[in-house]
Write an enzyme that holds these catalytic residues in place. Structure first.
Site, PDB file in Angstrom:
ATOM      1  CB  SER A 105      -8.634  -6.783   6.470  1.00 24.61           C
ATOM      2  OG  SER A 105      -7.569  -7.158   7.321  1.00 24.61           O
ATOM      3  CE1 TYR A 158      -5.239  -4.733   2.653  1.00 23.88           C
ATOM      4  CE2 TYR A 158      -5.439  -5.067   5.020  1.00 23.88           C
ATOM      5  CZ  TYR A 158      -5.590  -5.534   3.734  1.00 23.88           C
ATOM      6  OH  TYR A 158      -6.090  -6.796   3.517  1.00 23.88           O
TER       7      TYR A 158
HETATM    8  N1  LIG Z   1      -4.317 -12.885   2.569  1.00 19.57           N
HETATM    9  C1  LIG Z   1      -4.738 -12.345   3.695  1.00 19.57           C
HETATM   10  O1  LIG Z   1      -4.202 -12.637   4.778  1.00 19.57           O
HETATM   11  C2  LIG Z   1      -5.890 -11.368   3.701  1.00 19.57           C
HETATM   12  C3  LIG Z   1      -6.404 -10.981   4.958  1.00 19.57           C
HETATM   13  C4  LIG Z   1      -7.443 -10.061   4.989  1.00 19.57           C
HETATM   14  C5  LIG Z   1      -7.973  -9.558   3.824  1.00 19.57           C
HETATM   15  N2  LIG Z   1      -7.454  -9.943   2.610  1.00 19.57           N
HETATM   16  C6  LIG Z   1      -8.035  -9.351   1.406  1.00 19.57           C
HETATM   17  O2  LIG Z   1      -8.457 -10.368   0.532  1.00 19.57           O
HETATM   18  C7  LIG Z   1      -8.362  -9.922  -0.828  1.00 19.57           C
HETATM   19  C8  LIG Z   1      -7.567 -10.929  -1.650  1.00 19.57           C
HETATM   20  O3  LIG Z   1      -6.250 -10.998  -1.115  1.00 19.57           O
HETATM   21  P1  LIG Z   1      -5.259 -12.225  -1.430  1.00 19.57           P
HETATM   22  O4  LIG Z   1      -4.580 -12.524  -0.163  1.00 19.57           O
HETATM   23  O5  LIG Z   1      -5.963 -13.300  -2.147  1.00 19.57           O
HETATM   24  O6  LIG Z   1      -4.196 -11.477  -2.386  1.00 19.57           O
HETATM   25  P2  LIG Z   1      -3.177 -12.054  -3.482  1.00 19.57           P
HETATM   26  O7  LIG Z   1      -2.969 -13.512  -3.308  1.00 19.57           O
HETATM   27  O8  LIG Z   1      -1.997 -11.148  -3.403  1.00 19.57           O
HETATM   28  O9  LIG Z   1      -3.967 -11.818  -4.865  1.00 19.57           O
HETATM   29  C9  LIG Z   1      -4.315 -10.507  -5.214  1.00 19.57           C
HETATM   30  C10 LIG Z   1      -5.210 -10.529  -6.422  1.00 19.57           C
HETATM   31  O10 LIG Z   1      -5.650  -9.183  -6.672  1.00 19.57           O
HETATM   32  C11 LIG Z   1      -5.224  -8.766  -7.963  1.00 19.57           C
HETATM   33  N3  LIG Z   1      -4.875  -7.351  -7.888  1.00 19.57           N
HETATM   34  C12 LIG Z   1      -3.946  -6.749  -7.121  1.00 19.57           C
HETATM   35  N4  LIG Z   1      -3.951  -5.423  -7.319  1.00 19.57           N
HETATM   36  C13 LIG Z   1      -4.910  -5.185  -8.245  1.00 19.57           C
HETATM   37  C14 LIG Z   1      -5.412  -4.035  -8.891  1.00 19.57           C
HETATM   38  N5  LIG Z   1      -4.918  -2.801  -8.644  1.00 19.57           N
HETATM   39  N6  LIG Z   1      -6.407  -4.158  -9.798  1.00 19.57           N
HETATM   40  C15 LIG Z   1      -6.912  -5.371 -10.066  1.00 19.57           C
HETATM   41  N7  LIG Z   1      -6.484  -6.510  -9.519  1.00 19.57           N
HETATM   42  C16 LIG Z   1      -5.498  -6.406  -8.607  1.00 19.57           C
HETATM   43  C17 LIG Z   1      -4.054  -9.662  -8.321  1.00 19.57           C
HETATM   44  O11 LIG Z   1      -3.938  -9.713  -9.756  1.00 19.57           O
HETATM   45  P3  LIG Z   1      -2.534 -10.160 -10.485  1.00 19.57           P
HETATM   46  O12 LIG Z   1      -2.418 -11.648 -10.295  1.00 19.57           O
HETATM   47  O13 LIG Z   1      -2.714  -9.766 -11.912  1.00 19.57           O
HETATM   48  O14 LIG Z   1      -1.447  -9.415  -9.786  1.00 19.57           O
HETATM   49  C18 LIG Z   1      -4.516 -10.983  -7.709  1.00 19.57           C
HETATM   50  O15 LIG Z   1      -5.462 -11.621  -8.518  1.00 19.57           O
HETATM   51  C19 LIG Z   1      -7.713  -8.522  -0.774  1.00 19.57           C
HETATM   52  O16 LIG Z   1      -8.702  -7.531  -0.834  1.00 19.57           O
HETATM   53  C20 LIG Z   1      -7.042  -8.513   0.594  1.00 19.57           C
HETATM   54  O17 LIG Z   1      -6.886  -7.217   1.086  1.00 19.57           O
HETATM   55  C21 LIG Z   1      -6.442 -10.843   2.531  1.00 19.57           C
END
Ligand SMILES: NC(=O)c1ccc[n+]([C@@H]2O[C@H](COP(=O)([O-])OP(=O)(O)OC[C@H]3O[C@@H](n4cnc5c(N)ncnc54)[C@H](OP(=O)(O)O)[C@@H]3O)[C@@H](O)[C@H]2O)c1
Length: 247
Positions: free
Chosen positions: A142, A155
């Site tokens: 991130s 985080y």
């Molecule tokens: N969005 C941002 O701005 C951003 C920025 C920097 C980094 N990131 C990183 O990018 C990655 C993806 O984030 P996203 O924004 O795409 O999140 P998201 O839309 O909230 O999706 C999260 C995904 O992770 C799964 N998940 C959550 N907790 C879990 C667990 N304990 N075990 C297994 N699966 C789990 C969820 O499954 P379910 O559907 O079953 O709940 C879903 O498929 C993360 O590592 C996040 O920290 C995101």
């Protein structure tokens, strides 16, 4: 045949990555924690456009599930694609949580640690026997590791740990010619941490040189490149994918 595992492939960046990789001809094993309907619709969209994907349940925060998951992956590889090994692993699953340092609880800290650092560490270790020579590991970190953002300290600290771990993976797995890289998104329009409201989106866009927040596809295509032949000489790097956030 190229087959990858993407954790957290039911929504957001993981879902977009699953679809992007499938369009490029990769077989995709995507995991979900609880949202089986969302995972199944990603699989259906991939199959409708001629690709092949399988959804498996996995809580990345629960190491005790990993041995069983490896057997599931092994069987899925053979039954669906007739292969023994994976060509890539994307440690993407995660959740966001906003709480200042002064009030974060031990349970919240542990929950973030388990999912964002301990989980990727031991899941990669567990799947190592299935990663074929030359496979690519991509860890989602991130931009909060670079820009201190009040309210997300644990985080960001664990994502920073994952970035360091990425270089150690590249070093220690080099004898098997595995590559490991970190992809570090800025603010992306997903449901992470409850998603973006209009005011927050406007603020984040104003802090981004390209003047908008990111879309999941903006990150997915970089992950897909690192998993593919095009990324074969990129190793042990952290690549920020953020449109120029706080430069
Ligand atoms: N969005 C941002 O701005 C951003 C920025 C920097 C980094 N990131 C990183 O990018 C990655 C993806 O984030 P996203 O924004 O795409 O999140 P998201 O839309 O909230 O999706 C999260 C995904 O992770 C799964 N998940 C959550 N907790 C879990 C667990 N304990 N075990 C297994 N699966 C789990 C969820 O499954 P379910 O559907 O079953 O709940 C879903 O498929 C993360 O590592 C996040 O920290 C995101």
């Amino acid at each position: 045949m190229s087959v990858i595992v993407i954790t957290g492939g039911s929504r957001g960046i993981g879902a977009s990555t699953a679809e992007h990789c499938a369009r490029q001809g990769m077989g995709v094993i995507l995991t979900y924690k609880s949202n089986v309907a969302a995972a199944n619709s990603v699989v259906q969209r991939i199959q409708a456009s001629g690709g092949n994907a399988v959804a498996l349940e996995l809580d990345v925060g629960d190491v005790s599930q990993f041995g069983h998951f490896r057997e599931n992956v092994r069987q899925t590889l053979q039954a669906t694609w007739g292969v023994e090994t994976l060509t890539g692993l994307v440690n993407n699953a995660g959740h966001g949580l906003f709480n200042p340092l002064a009030s974060i609880t031990e349970a919240q800290f542990d929950g973030l640690f388990n999912v964002h650092l301990k989980g990727p560490f031991f899941l990669t270790q567990t799947l190592l026997p299935l990663l074929g020579e030359g496979a690519s590991i991509v860890n989602l970190t991130s931009a909060t590791t670079r820009v201190a953002t009040p309210g997300v300290a644990p985080y960001a600290a664990f994502k920073g740990g994952l970035e360091v771990l990425t270089r150690y993976m590249a070093k220690e797995f080099a004898d098997r010619r595995l590559r490991a890289n970190a992809v570090s998104p800025g603010a992306i329009r997903t449901e992470l941490g409850g998603g973006l409201n209009d005011d927050l989106e406007a603020l984040l866009a104003s802090q981004t040189a390209l003047g908008r927040v990111g879309e999941p596809q903006d990150v997915a295509q970089v992950i897909a490149m690192l998993l593919s032949e095009e990324g074969r000489w990129i190793n042990a790097q952290s690549i920020e994918v953020a449109g120029g956030y706080f430069i």
